[in-house]
Design an enzyme around this catalytic site. Structure first.
Site, mmCIF file in Angstrom:
data_model
loop_
_atom_site.group_PDB
_atom_site.id
_atom_site.type_symbol
_atom_site.label_atom_id
_atom_site.label_comp_id
_atom_site.label_asym_id
_atom_site.label_seq_id
_atom_site.Cartn_x
_atom_site.Cartn_y
_atom_site.Cartn_z
ATOM 1 N N GLU A 177 28.026 124.450 38.205
ATOM 2 C CA GLU A 177 27.942 124.116 36.779
ATOM 3 C C GLU A 177 28.556 122.755 36.442
ATOM 4 O O GLU A 177 29.476 122.637 35.623
ATOM 5 C CB GLU A 177 28.612 125.214 35.942
ATOM 6 N N GLU A 192 22.755 133.017 37.416
ATOM 7 C CA GLU A 192 23.795 133.855 36.818
ATOM 8 C C GLU A 192 23.291 134.439 35.504
ATOM 9 O O GLU A 192 22.598 133.776 34.739
ATOM 10 C CB GLU A 192 25.068 133.049 36.517
#
EC number: 3.2.1.23
Length: 665
Positions: free
Chosen positions: A149, A303
């Site tokens: 991320e 995710e």
């Protein structure tokens, strides 16, 4: 797309190092029960792998990789560089990032590194090299997961390393200081530069910083983060040229230019966390389409939460059936894998109340785990779907640099923001079951029947010429207010608004009239009066025809929405922010004229999405309502989830999903 990719991937982040080894055996049993075939590991393990600068310890990771291989579970092996260990921050304090006020961030959470720290980059590269050397031939290895991320918490740094890096970046971009002065319009406010070293980062200034300085800084930081990714990727490719490499993006994430990054990845993945308090989270659905569009190929949902997250002010749990429904929503829009954060809910740490596939209770009969097991075993039936393309005749232009420019300070209205302008268009198309691709301004437009470009404030002359050619050759184009205004150097196109689009749209906008926050006015349309918000303007027709007119104040009677025949096509302009009912009617009219139709007619709240593989078509039917719904499929077809032939009228239970397999003749 993936190494030996023959099945639909299912699993999640697996962090066995957080648990006693006695739990691992139980994990393997439960994973098999849930249909898990793929897990992400080693994402936040740097401190365990490297207790000090000279020492490496891979004993725990060796056991984990071997255990996965023995149980037939593939590994998305991460490089562990997302959270530097405490010793690194202590030994190299300038590796820590600095905020706009000049304060240095401290370790103790994650992502505490400056994107331009040479010490961080050197030590990260050394670690990645050791991981690649050790596991390059391991049977569990399926894919490499670089960092995690990027830009989630630290997307900007204002340290001296970044200042020097920015100056070097500017030299490479502009070549001469005079070119920079011209691009930055530095004669305004006496900002002219004579030496590169005079240029600072756009940090804390008395008032508005130079707009181009701000935009170049955002591009520089994006490049800086991408350089770290490419450094790790290149090391991995040296050892395993055939193993896919990626990092997990974050969808509608402003700091990281997804199109820019996708060119450097073998596949695109992203992390989706819609808010269960929203009945239908259209922004997350839009992000699925955007993520797929970055490479125009299937993606992985890397995710999502099995239930609730832990980082909102109020963290709603997903109601029964919602996790399954939203997982299939991702698959319908191009996902070839569904993953979670995380496998087992953590006992400690900052995310201990973030749901896992296995809850704190470990209860196999909990609703949470039963839904995980149901979904995992259903997804085994989607092997035929993997690799198939998403069908769309419509595109929306998406440009990160335009996003950055539009939302800079000192614009006519702070209410005009990028995603809030795009989302109503996407939501209308989604509810009408019209498939959407997102395209970068540099991409070809010809394969699409209709192209929408809301809030396209920053427009290059090249793109404007491309739009004109597209419309003249028969395409349908629509944009809205405050579009075509400035070029790539944040300089306004002279001669009247909407600047770059004037000829294409056949209008001249004399002046903007932004509305007060909360104000509601009316326009007169062919469908009756409609409410408008945010924006009005004085439009003059220069070849276009009016489709709607303002009703309030000095603008009463002047055009609000226009259409312009241009060559074989047509260009539409919406000079305000109308209510969704009118926008839906207008877009339906445009789509009808362009001969764009949904694959099937369906009741409101039932989504129909199409994936195609040659002559094989997969119709996803998703019931987003809490009522039983019926869809006329126009024939009887095999259904993949339940494994039976569906009747011509398909019955969908509340929040249910069915996938019809259609062979086109």
């Amino acid at each position: 797309m993936l190494k030996k990719h023959e099945k639909f991937y299912y699993g999640g982040d697996y962090n066995p190092e957080q648990w006693d080894e006695s739990v691992w055996k139980e994990d393997m049993r439960l994973m098999k029960k849930a249909g898990v075939n793929y897990v992400s590991i080693n994402i936040f393990s740097w401190a365990r792998l490297q207790p000090d600068e000279e020492t490496y310890d891979f004993s725990t990771l060796d056991k984990i990789m071997d255990m996965l291989a023995e149980n037939g579970i593939g590994a998305d092996l991460a490089t562990a560089t997302a959270a530097p260990p405490a010793w690194l921050s202590r030994k190299y304090p300038d590796s820590l990032p600095v905020d706009k006020d000049g304060s240095r961030f401290l370790p103790g959470s994650r992502q505490h590194y400056c994107p331009n720290s040479k010490d961080y980059a050197r030590l990260a590269a050394k670690l990645v090299r050791k991981i690649a050397e050790r596991y390059k031939s391991h049977p569990a290895l399926v894919m490499w997961h670089v960092n995690n991320e990027y830009g989630c918490h630290i997307s900007e740094c204002y340290c001296d390393n970044c200042k020097k890096g920015f100056q070097t970046w500017l030299k490479e971009k502009y070549g001469t200081i005079e070119n920079l002065n011209k691009s930055w319009s530095t004669d305004f406010w006496s900002q002219r530069y004579y030496e590169w070293e005079e240029i600072c980062l756009p940090g804390k200034t008395p008032t508005f910083a130079n707009p181009m300085q701000q935009l170049d800084y955002k591009a520089f930081m994006d490049d800086s983060l991408l350089a770290l990714y490419k450094m790790e990727r290149d090391i991995l490719k040296t050892y395993t040229p055939d193993v896919p490499v990626m990092t997990n993006l974050m969808g509608l994430h402003k700091p990281v230019d997804g199109f820019h990054w996708a060119k450097e990845m073998d596949l695109v993945t992203w992390d989706a966390y819609p808010d269960p308090f929203e009945d239908i989270p259209y922004a997350q659905f839009m992000a699925h389409d955007l993520t797929r569009s970055l490479k125009k190929q299937p993606f992985l949902l890397m995710e999502q939460a099995a239930g609730a997250v832990n980082w909102r002010a109020q963290n709603a749990v997903k109601a029964p059936g919602v996790m399954r429904l939203w997982s299939y929503e991702a698959a319908a829009h191009g996902a070839d894998g569904i993953m979670f954060f995380q496998w087992r809910a953590s006992q400690g740490g900052a995310e201990k109340f973030h749901s896992g596939m296995v809850p704190h209770s470990g209860d196999e009969e909990s609703r949470n785990f039963r839904e995980v097991v149901q979904l995992g075993n259903e997804l085994k039936n989607l092997e035929k779907v993997t690799g198939s393309a998403y069908a769309s005749d419509v595109a929306i232009v998406f440009d990160w640099k335009n996003w950055w420019a539009l939302e800079l300070d000192s614009k006519p209205s702070s209410l005009v923001t990028y995603i809030k302008q795009l989302l109503p268009f996407y939501r209308v198309l989604h509810t009408q079951n019209i498939g959407v691709d997102f395209i970068h301004p540099d991409e070809a437009m010809d394969r699409y029947k209709v192209v929408f470009a809301p809030a396209s404030y920053r427009v290059t002359k090249t793109f404007a010429d491309k739009v004109k050619a597209y419309v003249e050759n028969g395409g349908y184009f629509a944009t809205n207010f405050f579009s075509g205004i400035a070029d790539e150097n944040e300089r306004v196109y002279l001669g009247g608004y909407p600047g770059a689009y004037r000829d294409i749209l056949g209008i001249y906008v004399e002046e903007f009239a932004p509305m007060k926050k909360g104000a509601v006015h009316q326009i007169r349309t062919g469908y009756g009066d409609a409410a408008i918000r945010v924006w009005e303007e004085k439009i003059h027709l220069k070849g276009a025809e009016a489709l709607a007119w303002f009703k309030d104040g000095y603008l009463a009677g002047s055009p609000a929405v226009t259409a312009h025949h241009c060559g074989k096509g047509k260009a539409y302009y919406i000079g305000t922010q109308p209510d969704e009912q009118y926008l839906s009617s207008l877009l339906k009219e445009i789509l009808k004229e362009a001969d764009v139709r949904p694959a099937l007619d369906a009741p409101r709240g039932v989504e129909v999405a199409v994936r195609k593989n040659g002559h094989e078509k997969f119709l996803f039917l998703l019931n987003h309502t809490d009522q039983v719904q019926f869809v006329d499929a126009g024939g009887t077809y095999p259904e993949l989830i339940y494994g039976r032939t569906e009747a011509e009228t398909v019955r969908l239970s509340p929040r249910d999903v069915k996938i019809l397999q259609v062979i086109e003749k």
